[in-house]
Design a protein around this motif. Structure first.
Motif, PDB file in Angstrom:
ATOM      1  N   SER A   3      55.210 -10.450   0.078  1.00 52.38           N
ATOM      2  CA  SER A   3      55.380 -11.639  -0.756  1.00 52.38           C
ATOM      3  C   SER A   3      54.849 -11.348  -2.148  1.00 52.38           C
ATOM      4  CB  SER A   3      54.620 -12.822  -0.153  1.00 52.38           C
ATOM      5  OG  SER A   3      53.232 -12.608  -0.235  1.00 52.38           O
ATOM      6  N   GLU A   4      55.304 -12.146  -3.112  1.00 51.09           N
ATOM      7  CA  GLU A   4      54.886 -11.937  -4.495  1.00 51.09           C
ATOM      8  C   GLU A   4      53.383 -12.067  -4.633  1.00 51.09           C
ATOM      9  OE1 GLU A   4      55.791 -13.761  -8.943  1.00 51.09           O
ATOM     10  OE2 GLU A   4      57.121 -14.227  -7.270  1.00 51.09           O
ATOM     11  N   SER A   5      52.762 -12.977  -3.832  1.00 54.89           N
ATOM     12  CA  SER A   5      51.327 -13.192  -3.936  1.00 54.89           C
ATOM     13  C   SER A   5      50.534 -11.997  -3.417  1.00 54.89           C
ATOM     14  CB  SER A   5      50.926 -14.452  -3.161  1.00 54.89           C
ATOM     15  OG  SER A   5      51.243 -14.298  -1.791  1.00 54.89           O
ATOM     16  N   GLU A   6      51.181 -11.146  -2.593  1.00 56.65           N
ATOM     17  CA  GLU A   6      50.490  -9.990  -2.032  1.00 56.65           C
ATOM     18  C   GLU A   6      50.619  -8.743  -2.911  1.00 56.65           C
ATOM     19  OE1 GLU A   6      52.525  -9.953   1.692  1.00 56.65           O
ATOM     20  OE2 GLU A   6      50.853 -10.887   2.740  1.00 56.65           O
ATOM     21  N   ILE A   7      51.440  -8.797  -3.925  1.00 56.79           N
ATOM     22  CA  ILE A   7      51.635  -7.661  -4.811  1.00 56.79           C
ATOM     23  C   ILE A   7      50.447  -7.565  -5.768  1.00 56.79           C
ATOM     24  CG2 ILE A   7      53.053  -6.682  -6.642  1.00 56.79           C
ATOM     25  CD1 ILE A   7      55.462  -8.004  -5.353  1.00 56.79           C
ATOM     26  N   ASP A   8      49.834  -6.389  -5.821  1.00 57.82           N
ATOM     27  CA  ASP A   8      48.742  -6.179  -6.762  1.00 57.82           C
ATOM     28  C   ASP A   8      49.324  -6.210  -8.177  1.00 57.82           C
ATOM     29  OD1 ASP A   8      46.612  -5.395  -8.277  1.00 57.82           O
ATOM     30  OD2 ASP A   8      46.298  -3.472  -7.289  1.00 57.82           O
ATOM     31  N   PRO A   9      48.886  -7.163  -9.011  1.00 57.00           N
ATOM     32  CA  PRO A   9      49.470  -7.274 -10.354  1.00 57.00           C
ATOM     33  C   PRO A   9      48.984  -6.209 -11.322  1.00 57.00           C
ATOM     34  CG  PRO A   9      47.699  -8.863 -10.103  1.00 57.00           C
ATOM     35  CD  PRO A   9      47.862  -8.200  -8.750  1.00 57.00           C
ATOM     36  N   THR A  10      48.004  -5.413 -10.918  1.00 57.33           N
ATOM     37  CA  THR A  10      47.435  -4.415 -11.815  1.00 57.33           C
ATOM     38  C   THR A  10      48.412  -3.264 -12.058  1.00 57.33           C
ATOM     39  OG1 THR A  10      45.228  -4.930 -10.955  1.00 57.33           O
ATOM     40  CG2 THR A  10      45.474  -2.880 -12.208  1.00 57.33           C
ATOM     41  N   VAL A  11      48.640  -2.954 -13.323  1.00 56.49           N
ATOM     42  CA  VAL A  11      49.505  -1.831 -13.666  1.00 56.49           C
ATOM     43  C   VAL A  11      48.711  -0.538 -13.501  1.00 56.49           C
ATOM     44  CG1 VAL A  11      50.830  -0.720 -15.492  1.00 56.49           C
ATOM     45  CG2 VAL A  11      50.869  -3.213 -15.265  1.00 56.49           C
ATOM     46  N   ARG A  12      49.206   0.326 -12.641  1.00 56.92           N
ATOM     47  CA  ARG A  12      48.557   1.612 -12.372  1.00 56.92           C
ATOM     48  C   ARG A  12      49.626   2.673 -12.226  1.00 56.92           C
ATOM     49  NH1 ARG A  12      46.376   0.100  -8.338  1.00 56.92           N
ATOM     50  NH2 ARG A  12      44.338  -0.483  -9.175  1.00 56.92           N
ATOM     51  N   ILE A  13      49.443   3.791 -12.895  1.00 52.46           N
ATOM     52  CA  ILE A  13      50.394   4.901 -12.801  1.00 52.46           C
ATOM     53  C   ILE A  13      49.777   6.092 -12.081  1.00 52.46           C
ATOM     54  CG2 ILE A  13      51.748   6.571 -14.137  1.00 52.46           C
ATOM     55  CD1 ILE A  13      52.077   4.346 -16.270  1.00 52.46           C
ATOM     56  N   LEU A  14      48.532   6.407 -12.419  1.00 52.37           N
ATOM     57  CA  LEU A  14      47.827   7.511 -11.771  1.00 52.37           C
ATOM     58  C   LEU A  14      46.893   6.991 -10.695  1.00 52.37           C
ATOM     59  CD1 LEU A  14      46.692   9.899 -14.669  1.00 52.37           C
ATOM     60  CD2 LEU A  14      48.612  10.195 -13.088  1.00 52.37           C
ATOM     61  N   ALA A  15      46.972   7.576  -9.514  1.00 47.52           N
ATOM     62  CA  ALA A  15      46.011   7.282  -8.463  1.00 47.52           C
ATOM     63  C   ALA A  15      44.687   7.957  -8.814  1.00 47.52           C
ATOM     64  CB  ALA A  15      46.530   7.777  -7.120  1.00 47.52           C
ATOM     65  N   ALA A  16      43.639   7.615  -8.079  1.00 46.29           N
ATOM     66  CA  ALA A  16      42.319   8.173  -8.361  1.00 46.29           C
ATOM     67  C   ALA A  16      42.292   9.694  -8.226  1.00 46.29           C
ATOM     68  CB  ALA A  16      41.273   7.546  -7.454  1.00 46.29           C
ATOM     69  N   ASP A  17      43.197  10.243  -7.409  1.00 49.67           N
ATOM     70  CA  ASP A  17      43.231  11.696  -7.228  1.00 49.67           C
ATOM     71  C   ASP A  17      44.121  12.397  -8.246  1.00 49.67           C
ATOM     72  OD1 ASP A  17      45.766  11.020  -6.395  1.00 49.67           O
ATOM     73  OD2 ASP A  17      45.557  11.800  -4.357  1.00 49.67           O
ATOM     74  N   GLY A  18      44.649  11.658  -9.214  1.00 49.48           N
ATOM     75  CA  GLY A  18      45.443  12.253 -10.278  1.00 49.48           C
ATOM     76  C   GLY A  18      46.919  12.394  -9.998  1.00 49.48           C
ATOM     77  N   THR A  19      47.372  11.910  -8.863  1.00 53.22           N
ATOM     78  CA  THR A  19      48.796  11.970  -8.556  1.00 53.22           C
ATOM     79  C   THR A  19      49.512  10.747  -9.126  1.00 53.22           C
ATOM     80  OG1 THR A  19      48.421  10.871  -6.425  1.00 53.22           O
ATOM     81  CG2 THR A  19      48.436  13.291  -6.444  1.00 53.22           C
ATOM     82  N   ILE A  20      50.791  10.925  -9.415  1.00 51.51           N
ATOM     83  CA  ILE A  20      51.604   9.803  -9.881  1.00 51.51           C
ATOM     84  C   ILE A  20      51.882   8.887  -8.691  1.00 51.51           C
ATOM     85  CG2 ILE A  20      53.880   9.128 -10.740  1.00 51.51           C
ATOM     86  CD1 ILE A  20      52.342  10.195 -12.975  1.00 51.51           C
ATOM     87  N   ALA A  21      51.358   7.677  -8.764  1.00 52.49           N
ATOM     88  CA  ALA A  21      51.529   6.706  -7.689  1.00 52.49           C
ATOM     89  C   ALA A  21      51.622   5.320  -8.307  1.00 52.49           C
ATOM     90  CB  ALA A  21      50.375   6.783  -6.692  1.00 52.49           C
ATOM     91  N   PRO A  22      52.717   5.033  -8.993  1.00 54.50           N
ATOM     92  CA  PRO A  22      52.812   3.778  -9.743  1.00 54.50           C
ATOM     93  C   PRO A  22      52.804   2.540  -8.851  1.00 54.50           C
ATOM     94  CG  PRO A  22      54.939   4.894  -9.684  1.00 54.50           C
ATOM     95  CD  PRO A  22      53.937   5.842  -9.113  1.00 54.50           C
ATOM     96  N   SER A  23      52.070   1.536  -9.298  1.00 54.18           N
ATOM     97  CA  SER A  23      52.136   0.234  -8.641  1.00 54.18           C
ATOM     98  C   SER A  23      53.475  -0.404  -8.962  1.00 54.18           C
ATOM     99  CB  SER A  23      50.993  -0.654  -9.150  1.00 54.18           C
ATOM    100  OG  SER A  23      51.107  -0.855 -10.554  1.00 54.18           O
ATOM    101  N   GLU A  24      53.836  -1.439  -8.225  1.00 52.54           N
ATOM    102  CA  GLU A  24      55.134  -2.083  -8.456  1.00 52.54           C
ATOM    103  C   GLU A  24      55.254  -2.624  -9.873  1.00 52.54           C
ATOM    104  OE1 GLU A  24      56.856  -4.569  -5.375  1.00 52.54           O
ATOM    105  OE2 GLU A  24      55.259  -3.947  -4.004  1.00 52.54           O
ATOM    106  N   THR A  25      54.142  -3.083 -10.409  1.00 54.40           N
ATOM    107  CA  THR A  25      54.171  -3.638 -11.767  1.00 54.40           C
ATOM    108  C   THR A  25      54.252  -2.555 -12.835  1.00 54.40           C
ATOM    109  OG1 THR A  25      51.761  -3.752 -11.599  1.00 54.40           O
ATOM    110  CG2 THR A  25      52.987  -5.797 -11.238  1.00 54.40           C
ATOM    111  N   ALA A  26      54.096  -1.295 -12.428  1.00 52.09           N
ATOM    112  CA  ALA A  26      54.128  -0.198 -13.403  1.00 52.09           C
ATOM    113  C   ALA A  26      55.507   0.400 -13.597  1.00 52.09           C
ATOM    114  CB  ALA A  26      53.159   0.901 -12.968  1.00 52.09           C
ATOM    115  N   GLU A  27      56.456   0.040 -12.763  1.00 49.14           N
ATOM    116  CA  GLU A  27      57.766   0.690 -12.798  1.00 49.14           C
ATOM    117  C   GLU A  27      58.419   0.627 -14.181  1.00 49.14           C
ATOM    118  OE1 GLU A  27      59.151   2.480 -10.503  1.00 49.14           O
ATOM    119  OE2 GLU A  27      57.692   2.124  -8.903  1.00 49.14           O
TER     120      GLU A  27
END
Length: 376
Positions: A3-27
């Motif tokens: 659901s929309e309420s369960e989507i993390d709204p935070t824009v993130r492109i890099l995961a903590a380990d440095g890999t590209i792992a974009p959040s849905e809001t980062a697309e």
């Protein structure tokens, strides 16, 4: 289905380990990252490593009595580097007092920041000097710079310096402040005027989780980005330890503000790894476990892992470390060579134009000192 309420709204492109792992809001931001060259990506890393070395050296200088105070920026490098690199040369930047790398990216001499904290300069640097890249001076009064930036942005709008459709000439303002400052009345008054006059402006809030010793959860029951909605101001939340996300989000917000779409707000979620200032003891109000959890999300470690995955050489990282060490050593040398200001300097820049009161007081001081005569 999520659901929309369960989507993390935070824009993130890099995961903590440095890999590209974009959040849905980062697309939507990924094309901006794809357009960056290897040199630009490596510059992000160089900026962060350099300012951390400077920051640590300045902290040591304060501990050794060379500075009156120092506000560390360790942990917040990605938020600052990404946003500053997103600004165009014609844009104006209004820092608070912890945006050391924002200033140096724009051309400010790091020793000019030192001068301010040493107490030998009234402002640190001249914001009207072209070499300082339209970087306005630090303000230690919490949140006051948001009013300054809004007033400046209103002037831009009145003068037709934004929204003309020419991206090479249109100007914008970005102002930096923290989660503690976000509870100040000045910030909210600035947002009222910015929204009312649709200023070409970006409010860049660095949520480092602690307003000195007060946790952000005490200040706000909702994400700080949500506060902007009360003013009809579009806002977004970004992972402030992800330099790529900070860059992309800031670039879009500045472009929109510059083009005449009005002010934008960004909440960069990060963490202040050090003390609030060197007069603070964070062990009195936060736990080691909390600090360790954020060390695992260190922005420099994250970016290094990303660059290593792209094939950056050990020679590159060694060169960056050497440059950072050289910067720190140069700052130390030049700091110890700084001279105290003359008494007459207190009368300079009080008014923008010559003023008879300043002339009178300057003469009084000269006469007073002369009254002591020659020393025996």
């Amino acid at each position: 289905m999520t659901s929309e309420s369960e989507i993390d709204p935070t824009v993130r492109i890099l995961a903590a380990d440095g890999t590209i792992a974009p959040s849905e809001t980062a697309e939507r931001y990924l094309p901006l990252i794809d357009a960056l060259s290897d040199a630009e990506l490596e510059q992000f890393y160089r900026d962060m490593v350099g300012v951390r070395a400077f920051d640590r050296q300045a902290t040591l200088l304060q501990r050794q009595g060379q500075l009156a105070l120092w506000p560390p920026s360790q942990g917040q490098e990605a938020a600052q580097v990404g946003s500053a690199r997103a600004a165009r040369p014609q844009d104006h930047l209004f820092p608070s007092y912890r945006e050391h790398v924002v200033c140096t990216i724009r051309g400010v001499d790091p020793v000019d920041i030192i001068k301010l904290m040493r107490g030998v300069s009234h402002g640190g640097w001249d914001p009207t000097d072209p070499k300082n890249g339209n970087t306005h001076i630090y303000t230690l009064v919490l949140g006051s710079q948001t009013l300054h930036s809004t007033g400046y942005a209103m002037g831009m709008a009145f003068d037709g310096r934004s929204g003309t459709g020419d991206p090479e000439k249109d100007e914008a303002v970005i102002v930096y402040y923290g989660d503690g400052a976000s509870s100040q009345g000045d910030v909210h008054e600035a947002m009222v005027f910015a929204a009312s006059y649709q200023t070409p402006q970006v409010f860049f809030l660095q949520n480092n989780h602690w307003a000195i010793s007060v946790p952000v959860a005490t200040q706000s029951r909702v994400p700080l980005a949500d506060r902007a909605a009360g003013y009809g101001m579009p806002s977004i939340r970004v992972d402030g330890n992800d330099v790529l996300a900070s860059y992309a989000v800031s670039k879009v917000a500045l472009d929109e503000a510059r083009s005449g779409l009005g002010p934008r707000a960004i909440e960069a979620v990060t963490y202040r790894m050090g003390a609030h200032t060197t007069s603070d003891d964070p062990t009195k109000y936060r736990t080691s476990d909390e600090e360790q959890s954020w060390i695992a999300r260190d922005p420099i470690t994250r970016m290094r892992a990303f660059l290593e995955g792209r094939g950056a050489s050990e020679e590159f990282f060694a060169q960056v470390d050497a440059e950072a060490a050289e910067l720190a050593a140069d700052v130390r040398t030049r700091t110890t060579q700084l001279q105290a200001p003359t008494p007459e300097s207190m009368f300079a820049h009080v008014y923008s134009d010559p003023h008879p009161l300043m002339d009178e007081q300057r003469q009084w001081l000269a006469d007073y000192e002369a009254s002591f005569g020659e020393e025996a």
